[in-house]
Design a protein around this motif. Structure first.
Motif, PDB file in Angstrom:
ATOM      1  N   ARG A 177       0.853  -1.187   0.000  1.00 36.92           N
ATOM      2  CA  ARG A 177       0.000   0.000   0.000  1.00 36.92           C
ATOM      3  C   ARG A 177       0.886   1.232   0.000  1.00 36.92           C
ATOM      4  N   MET A 178       0.375   2.258  -0.627  1.00 40.71           N
ATOM      5  CA  MET A 178       1.062   3.544  -0.598  1.00 40.71           C
ATOM      6  C   MET A 178       0.880   4.133   0.800  1.00 40.71           C
ATOM      7  N   ASN A 179       1.897   4.857   1.252  1.00 42.07           N
ATOM      8  CA  ASN A 179       1.727   5.556   2.514  1.00 42.07           C
ATOM      9  C   ASN A 179       1.793   7.061   2.270  1.00 42.07           C
ATOM     10  N   SER A 180       1.471   7.808   3.265  1.00 39.86           N
ATOM     11  CA  SER A 180       1.361   9.261   3.143  1.00 39.86           C
ATOM     12  C   SER A 180       2.689   9.911   2.771  1.00 39.86           C
ATOM     13  N   GLU A 181       3.794   9.387   3.286  1.00 41.04           N
ATOM     14  CA  GLU A 181       5.104   9.971   3.002  1.00 41.04           C
ATOM     15  C   GLU A 181       5.475   9.806   1.529  1.00 41.04           C
ATOM     16  N   ILE A 182       5.255   8.619   1.004  1.00 41.62           N
ATOM     17  CA  ILE A 182       5.564   8.372  -0.411  1.00 41.62           C
ATOM     18  C   ILE A 182       4.675   9.235  -1.297  1.00 41.62           C
ATOM     19  N   LEU A 183       3.387   9.259  -1.001  1.00 46.49           N
ATOM     20  CA  LEU A 183       2.461  10.061  -1.791  1.00 46.49           C
ATOM     21  C   LEU A 183       2.787  11.551  -1.679  1.00 46.49           C
ATOM     22  N   GLY A 184       3.234  11.978  -0.506  1.00 44.33           N
ATOM     23  CA  GLY A 184       3.629  13.375  -0.319  1.00 44.33           C
ATOM     24  C   GLY A 184       4.826  13.743  -1.182  1.00 44.33           C
ATOM     25  N   ALA A 185       5.802  12.842  -1.260  1.00 35.11           N
ATOM     26  CA  ALA A 185       6.981  13.086  -2.099  1.00 35.11           C
ATOM     27  C   ALA A 185       6.585  13.114  -3.572  1.00 35.11           C
ATOM     28  N   MET A 186       5.703  12.227  -3.969  1.00 32.22           N
ATOM     29  CA  MET A 186       5.230  12.195  -5.350  1.00 32.22           C
ATOM     30  C   MET A 186       4.432  13.463  -5.673  1.00 32.22           C
ATOM     31  N   LEU A 187       3.602  13.886  -4.726  1.00 37.97           N
ATOM     32  CA  LEU A 187       2.814  15.104  -4.908  1.00 37.97           C
ATOM     33  C   LEU A 187       3.723  16.307  -5.076  1.00 37.97           C
ATOM     34  N   ARG A 188       4.750  16.383  -4.261  1.00 38.42           N
ATOM     35  CA  ARG A 188       5.675  17.517  -4.341  1.00 38.42           C
ATOM     36  C   ARG A 188       6.330  17.601  -5.723  1.00 38.42           C
ATOM     37  N   GLN A 189       6.720  16.468  -6.274  1.00 39.84           N
ATOM     38  CA  GLN A 189       7.323  16.457  -7.609  1.00 39.84           C
ATOM     39  C   GLN A 189       6.324  16.915  -8.665  1.00 39.84           C
ATOM     40  N   GLY A 190       5.093  16.424  -8.550  1.00 41.49           N
ATOM     41  CA  GLY A 190       4.052  16.847  -9.489  1.00 41.49           C
ATOM     42  C   GLY A 190       3.795  18.338  -9.416  1.00 41.49           C
TER      43      GLY A 190
ATOM     44  N   HIS B 250       6.618  20.495 -10.969  1.00 38.32           N
ATOM     45  CA  HIS B 250       6.635  20.457 -12.433  1.00 38.32           C
ATOM     46  C   HIS B 250       5.306  20.910 -13.044  1.00 38.32           C
ATOM     47  N   PHE B 251       4.401  21.379 -12.192  1.00 36.64           N
ATOM     48  CA  PHE B 251       3.070  21.812 -12.631  1.00 36.64           C
ATOM     49  C   PHE B 251       2.397  20.756 -13.512  1.00 36.64           C
ATOM     50  N   ASN B 252       2.516  19.521 -13.070  1.00 39.38           N
ATOM     51  CA  ASN B 252       1.914  18.397 -13.785  1.00 39.38           C
ATOM     52  C   ASN B 252       0.556  18.113 -13.137  1.00 39.38           C
ATOM     53  N   PHE B 253      -0.467  18.799 -13.626  1.00 41.84           N
ATOM     54  CA  PHE B 253      -1.794  18.726 -13.025  1.00 41.84           C
ATOM     55  C   PHE B 253      -2.379  17.314 -13.093  1.00 41.84           C
ATOM     56  N   GLU B 254      -2.155  16.635 -14.203  1.00 44.40           N
ATOM     57  CA  GLU B 254      -2.677  15.276 -14.352  1.00 44.40           C
ATOM     58  C   GLU B 254      -2.073  14.352 -13.290  1.00 44.40           C
ATOM     59  N   TYR B 255      -0.788  14.504 -13.051  1.00 47.27           N
ATOM     60  CA  TYR B 255      -0.086  13.697 -12.047  1.00 47.27           C
ATOM     61  C   TYR B 255      -0.588  14.021 -10.646  1.00 47.27           C
ATOM     62  N   VAL B 256      -0.750  15.308 -10.347  1.00 45.66           N
ATOM     63  CA  VAL B 256      -1.245  15.735  -9.028  1.00 45.66           C
ATOM     64  C   VAL B 256      -2.636  15.159  -8.790  1.00 45.66           C
ATOM     65  N   LEU B 257      -3.501  15.236  -9.789  1.00 47.64           N
ATOM     66  CA  LEU B 257      -4.851  14.687  -9.647  1.00 47.64           C
ATOM     67  C   LEU B 257      -4.832  13.173  -9.481  1.00 47.64           C
ATOM     68  N   ALA B 258      -3.921  12.495 -10.175  1.00 43.34           N
ATOM     69  CA  ALA B 258      -3.795  11.041 -10.037  1.00 43.34           C
ATOM     70  C   ALA B 258      -3.367  10.671  -8.616  1.00 43.34           C
ATOM     71  N   ILE B 259      -2.471  11.440  -8.046  1.00 49.75           N
ATOM     72  CA  ILE B 259      -2.028  11.184  -6.669  1.00 49.75           C
ATOM     73  C   ILE B 259      -3.175  11.413  -5.701  1.00 49.75           C
ATOM     74  N   MET B 260      -3.933  12.475  -5.920  1.00 49.26           N
ATOM     75  CA  MET B 260      -5.072  12.747  -5.050  1.00 49.26           C
ATOM     76  C   MET B 260      -6.116  11.631  -5.165  1.00 49.26           C
ATOM     77  N   ASP B 261      -6.333  11.111  -6.379  1.00 50.12           N
ATOM     78  CA  ASP B 261      -7.238   9.968  -6.560  1.00 50.12           C
ATOM     79  C   ASP B 261      -6.728   8.744  -5.808  1.00 50.12           C
ATOM     80  N   THR B 262      -5.413   8.539  -5.851  1.00 51.82           N
ATOM     81  CA  THR B 262      -4.813   7.395  -5.152  1.00 51.82           C
ATOM     82  C   THR B 262      -5.037   7.507  -3.648  1.00 51.82           C
ATOM     83  N   VAL B 263      -4.892   8.703  -3.115  1.00 48.01           N
ATOM     84  CA  VAL B 263      -5.124   8.920  -1.678  1.00 48.01           C
ATOM     85  C   VAL B 263      -6.549   8.504  -1.312  1.00 48.01           C
ATOM     86  N   ILE B 264      -7.499   8.880  -2.165  1.00 50.46           N
ATOM     87  CA  ILE B 264      -8.902   8.541  -1.900  1.00 50.46           C
ATOM     88  C   ILE B 264      -9.130   7.043  -2.055  1.00 50.46           C
ATOM     89  N   GLU B 265      -8.651   6.471  -3.156  1.00 53.66           N
ATOM     90  CA  GLU B 265      -8.871   5.042  -3.429  1.00 53.66           C
ATOM     91  C   GLU B 265      -8.205   4.145  -2.389  1.00 53.66           C
TER      92      GLU B 265
END
Length: 89
Positions: free
Chosen positions: A6-19, A22-37
């Motif tokens: 399972r993804m944890n908050s720290e990993i998702l936070g690091a991924m979110l920061r990179q997104g 780089h102003f990668n909106f699609e990536y940021v939204l995908a990470i937010m979806d992952t947090v919910i799912e």
């Protein structure tokens, strides 16, 4: 036996920061979806990255709008100036 990770908050936070960097909106939204799912409780740092991204985007939009509405001073390139000088009466 299944090896389920399972993804944890720290990993998702690091991924979110990179997104966000780089102003990668699609990536940021995908990470937010992952947090919910994955039903991951976002950390304070995760929410901080999201809030900072929101502020930066607001600032960029505000600057872009002010540049659009502000009258621009015409600055000609050397080629444009040459053409203008050639056809000046």
């Amino acid at each position: 036996m299944h090896n389920f990770h399972r993804m944890n908050s720290e990993i998702l936070g690091a991924m979110l920061r990179q997104g966000c960097c780089h102003f990668n909106f699609e990536y940021v939204l995908a990470i937010m979806d992952t947090v919910i799912e994955e039903e991951v409780q976002p950390s304070e740092k995760f929410l901080e990255h999201l809030e900072n991204f929101h502020k930066v985007c607001q600032r960029k939009i505000k600057n872009k709008v002010s540049h659009i509405s502000a009258p621009k001073k015409f600055e000609s390139s050397p080629v444009e100036q040459f053409i203008f000088d050639c056809y000046k009466i």
